[in-house]
Design a protein around this motif. Sequence first.
Motif, PDB file in Angstrom:
ATOM      1  N   THR A 140       0.962  -1.282   0.019  1.00  0.00           N
ATOM      2  CA  THR A 140       0.191   0.154   0.081  1.00  0.00           C
ATOM      3  C   THR A 140       0.764   1.185   0.013  1.00  0.00           C
ATOM      4  OG1 THR A 140      -0.283  -0.001   2.365  1.00  0.00           O
ATOM      5  CG2 THR A 140      -1.896  -1.181   1.153  1.00  0.00           C
ATOM      6  N   ALA A 141       2.236   1.367   0.466  1.00  0.00           N
ATOM      7  CA  ALA A 141       2.909   2.368   0.626  1.00  0.00           C
ATOM      8  C   ALA A 141       3.498   2.785  -0.777  1.00  0.00           C
ATOM      9  CB  ALA A 141       4.296   2.176   1.649  1.00  0.00           C
ATOM     10  N   LEU A 142       3.679   1.966  -1.497  1.00  0.00           N
ATOM     11  CA  LEU A 142       4.055   1.951  -3.050  1.00  0.00           C
ATOM     12  C   LEU A 142       2.797   2.427  -3.736  1.00  0.00           C
ATOM     13  CD1 LEU A 142       6.193   1.969  -5.072  1.00  0.00           C
ATOM     14  CD2 LEU A 142       5.826  -0.465  -5.391  1.00  0.00           C
ATOM     15  N   ASN A 143       1.623   2.141  -3.672  1.00  0.00           N
ATOM     16  CA  ASN A 143       0.617   2.467  -4.211  1.00  0.00           C
ATOM     17  C   ASN A 143       0.474   3.970  -4.044  1.00  0.00           C
ATOM     18  OD1 ASN A 143       0.166   0.094  -5.826  1.00  0.00           O
ATOM     19  ND2 ASN A 143      -1.052  -0.588  -4.201  1.00  0.00           N
ATOM     20  N   HIS A 144       0.579   4.354  -2.729  1.00  0.00           N
ATOM     21  CA  HIS A 144       0.576   5.760  -2.099  1.00  0.00           C
ATOM     22  C   HIS A 144       1.465   6.542  -2.806  1.00  0.00           C
ATOM     23  CE1 HIS A 144      -0.695   8.097   1.792  1.00  0.00           C
ATOM     24  NE2 HIS A 144      -1.426   8.335   0.772  1.00  0.00           N
ATOM     25  N   PHE A 145       2.557   6.070  -3.085  1.00  0.00           N
ATOM     26  CA  PHE A 145       3.853   6.935  -3.650  1.00  0.00           C
ATOM     27  C   PHE A 145       3.099   7.218  -4.949  1.00  0.00           C
ATOM     28  CE2 PHE A 145       8.285   7.106  -5.406  1.00  0.00           C
ATOM     29  CZ  PHE A 145       8.546   8.316  -4.767  1.00  0.00           C
ATOM     30  N   PHE A 146       2.686   6.223  -5.657  1.00  0.00           N
ATOM     31  CA  PHE A 146       2.538   6.660  -6.973  1.00  0.00           C
ATOM     32  C   PHE A 146       1.174   7.771  -6.935  1.00  0.00           C
ATOM     33  CE2 PHE A 146       3.912   2.369  -8.101  1.00  0.00           C
ATOM     34  CZ  PHE A 146       4.796   2.657  -9.224  1.00  0.00           C
ATOM     35  N   LYS A 147       0.456   7.871  -5.897  1.00  0.00           N
ATOM     36  CA  LYS A 147      -0.700   8.656  -6.154  1.00  0.00           C
ATOM     37  C   LYS A 147      -0.175  10.128  -5.803  1.00  0.00           C
ATOM     38  CE  LYS A 147      -4.483   5.540  -4.940  1.00  0.00           C
ATOM     39  NZ  LYS A 147      -5.338   4.985  -4.091  1.00  0.00           N
ATOM     40  N   LEU A 148       0.792  10.241  -4.502  1.00  0.00           N
ATOM     41  CA  LEU A 148       1.219  11.498  -3.950  1.00  0.00           C
ATOM     42  C   LEU A 148       2.273  11.840  -4.626  1.00  0.00           C
ATOM     43  CD1 LEU A 148      -0.959  10.580  -1.779  1.00  0.00           C
ATOM     44  CD2 LEU A 148       0.482  11.659   0.140  1.00  0.00           C
ATOM     45  N   ASN A 159      -7.565  14.237  -1.102  1.00  0.00           N
ATOM     46  CA  ASN A 159      -7.399  13.644  -2.394  1.00  0.00           C
ATOM     47  C   ASN A 159      -8.243  14.456  -3.302  1.00  0.00           C
ATOM     48  OD1 ASN A 159      -6.973  11.542  -4.124  1.00  0.00           O
ATOM     49  ND2 ASN A 159      -9.060  11.132  -4.099  1.00  0.00           N
ATOM     50  N   ASP A 160      -9.233  15.329  -3.126  1.00  0.00           N
ATOM     51  CA  ASP A 160      -9.966  15.816  -4.194  1.00  0.00           C
ATOM     52  C   ASP A 160      -9.232  17.323  -4.183  1.00  0.00           C
ATOM     53  OD1 ASP A 160     -10.574  16.480  -1.492  1.00  0.00           O
ATOM     54  OD2 ASP A 160     -12.318  17.747  -2.292  1.00  0.00           O
ATOM     55  N   GLU A 161      -8.270  17.635  -3.444  1.00  0.00           N
ATOM     56  CA  GLU A 161      -7.382  18.994  -3.506  1.00  0.00           C
ATOM     57  C   GLU A 161      -6.354  18.927  -4.230  1.00  0.00           C
ATOM     58  OE1 GLU A 161      -8.086  20.729   0.162  1.00  0.00           O
ATOM     59  OE2 GLU A 161     -10.001  21.190  -0.216  1.00  0.00           O
ATOM     60  N   ARG A 162      -5.611  17.699  -4.434  1.00  0.00           N
ATOM     61  CA  ARG A 162      -4.191  17.577  -4.820  1.00  0.00           C
ATOM     62  C   ARG A 162      -4.072  18.308  -5.935  1.00  0.00           C
ATOM     63  NH1 ARG A 162      -4.134  11.420  -2.555  1.00  0.00           N
ATOM     64  NH2 ARG A 162      -4.034  11.871  -0.354  1.00  0.00           N
ATOM     65  N   VAL A 163      -4.689  17.829  -7.067  1.00  0.00           N
ATOM     66  CA  VAL A 163      -4.531  18.337  -8.530  1.00  0.00           C
ATOM     67  C   VAL A 163      -4.287  20.077  -8.546  1.00  0.00           C
ATOM     68  CG1 VAL A 163      -5.171  18.966 -10.991  1.00  0.00           C
ATOM     69  CG2 VAL A 163      -5.333  16.377  -9.703  1.00  0.00           C
ATOM     70  N   VAL A 164      -5.249  20.731  -8.086  1.00  0.00           N
ATOM     71  CA  VAL A 164      -5.494  22.000  -7.893  1.00  0.00           C
ATOM     72  C   VAL A 164      -4.365  22.769  -6.920  1.00  0.00           C
ATOM     73  CG1 VAL A 164      -6.906  24.004  -7.304  1.00  0.00           C
ATOM     74  CG2 VAL A 164      -7.874  22.074  -8.284  1.00  0.00           C
ATOM     75  N   TYR A 165      -4.027  21.805  -5.796  1.00  0.00           N
ATOM     76  CA  TYR A 165      -3.032  22.398  -4.883  1.00  0.00           C
ATOM     77  C   TYR A 165      -1.549  22.480  -5.960  1.00  0.00           C
ATOM     78  CZ  TYR A 165       0.573  22.275  -1.322  1.00  0.00           C
ATOM     79  OH  TYR A 165       1.596  22.365  -0.257  1.00  0.00           O
ATOM     80  N   ILE A 166      -1.231  21.437  -6.523  1.00  0.00           N
ATOM     81  CA  ILE A 166      -0.173  21.334  -7.430  1.00  0.00           C
ATOM     82  C   ILE A 166      -0.073  22.421  -8.513  1.00  0.00           C
ATOM     83  CG2 ILE A 166       1.416  19.976  -9.142  1.00  0.00           C
ATOM     84  CD1 ILE A 166       0.412  17.405  -7.658  1.00  0.00           C
ATOM     85  N   GLN A 167      -1.204  22.668  -8.955  1.00  0.00           N
ATOM     86  CA  GLN A 167      -1.465  23.753 -10.241  1.00  0.00           C
ATOM     87  C   GLN A 167      -1.073  25.206  -9.470  1.00  0.00           C
ATOM     88  OE1 GLN A 167      -5.378  23.172 -12.020  1.00  0.00           O
ATOM     89  NE2 GLN A 167      -4.649  21.098 -12.958  1.00  0.00           N
ATOM     90  N   LYS A 168      -1.439  25.064  -8.501  1.00  0.00           N
ATOM     91  CA  LYS A 168      -1.489  26.551  -7.691  1.00  0.00           C
ATOM     92  C   LYS A 168       0.107  26.796  -7.376  1.00  0.00           C
ATOM     93  CE  LYS A 168      -5.774  27.453  -5.447  1.00  0.00           C
ATOM     94  NZ  LYS A 168      -6.535  27.339  -4.095  1.00  0.00           N
ATOM     95  N   ILE A 169       0.724  25.655  -6.994  1.00  0.00           N
ATOM     96  CA  ILE A 169       2.245  25.746  -6.668  1.00  0.00           C
ATOM     97  C   ILE A 169       2.869  26.207  -7.966  1.00  0.00           C
ATOM     98  CG2 ILE A 169       4.106  24.381  -6.404  1.00  0.00           C
ATOM     99  CD1 ILE A 169       2.404  22.592  -4.237  1.00  0.00           C
ATOM    100  N   LEU A 170       2.605  25.427  -9.038  1.00  0.00           N
ATOM    101  CA  LEU A 170       3.477  25.806 -10.179  1.00  0.00           C
ATOM    102  C   LEU A 170       3.223  26.845 -10.977  1.00  0.00           C
ATOM    103  CD1 LEU A 170       2.900  22.234 -11.933  1.00  0.00           C
ATOM    104  CD2 LEU A 170       5.150  23.095 -10.613  1.00  0.00           C
TER     105      LEU A 170
END
Length: 354
Positions: A140-148, A159-170
């Motif tokens: 599960t740790a490796l699968n988590h690494f793929f996601k995060l 989970n529902d905010e991660r994409v927007v969070y990365i986009q804001k960073i960039l």
Amino acid sequence: MEILLEDLYKTDINLEKFHFRKLFLEDLSYQINGISQSGKTKLVKNYLLGLKKSSYIYIDCRDLRIDVEELNKTLSIFCNKYKINTLVLDNYIEDIQIINVPQLIICSELHHKIDFLTSVKLYPLDYEEFLAYEHKYDSTALNHFFKLGGFPSMHKISNDERVVYIQKILRHALSAMELDILIFCTKMMAQKISPYSVYERLRHTKKISKDKLYKSFESLSEKGYIHQLQKVNHPKAIRKIYLCDISLKSALTIDKNFSKLFENMIYLELLKSDKECFYDDGIDFYLPQSDEVILGMPFADERTLFKKMEAIEAFLFTYQVKKVITITMSTEGSMSHPISRVEMIPFDIWAIGD
């Protein structure tokens, strides 16, 4: 400006739970370079918390209250007055003059030519560092690494905010041109592309200058948002492009290609280990110092590996490769070969094996 410096000097540093990284700071003067959200600030603050409170001052150079001209006039006087041993200039800009203190630490995305500073590069979390955030070390740790991916802050984002969070960073860290280039590179992850090919693609949809695009491409590479891998013995050949973190794939494109994502993840582990590597046709990574080839084949079995070995046999004989490591998701095994030791190793075992 002296009032602001006194306020910063008196302010207590607040740091939530810190997970130790493979990079440790000592009583040296440093230049710490790394992309946004790689963990530079937390690394420095954790170090400062081990010092006497009155011996240091931490300054974030993005603070809108800072007048650079006034800061240059007062900073040296202030540090002498309060006997500051450690000065930290986070998000450093070149307009701020370097002063003489026992220990100076600057943090920045770009490398600055300051000879007396020890330069260190901080990348996002590798897999072993990522495990410090996990509650259990299993599949599960490796699968988590793929996601995060490797951004430390992602563990606190739902989970529902991660994409927007990365986009804001960039968007905050990059210019519009740099972001356009990065999005294109995300679609071309682990493939051969040149600045010219990026220009040719983008010029059809955007009004752009070739010179400006080339400079932006070089800036992305210097900062570490993209990495370029050279072809063995062909320094002028088109290079393969890898992303600074695998989380950018899902944040910037809807394209799906797990094998390329897997290859990028392997590259980042090699990058952080400072192992010199190259690519070649059919060869993901060639490590000349250890006479080793590394292949990314997440779902390989003995049959597919045998076919792959046949396809790259000429390369193995030409470079007298002693070892071929095939990185998989879960398969382990080995096979015989006339000159090379061939092994299949799951990523999680390989990544923490050294």
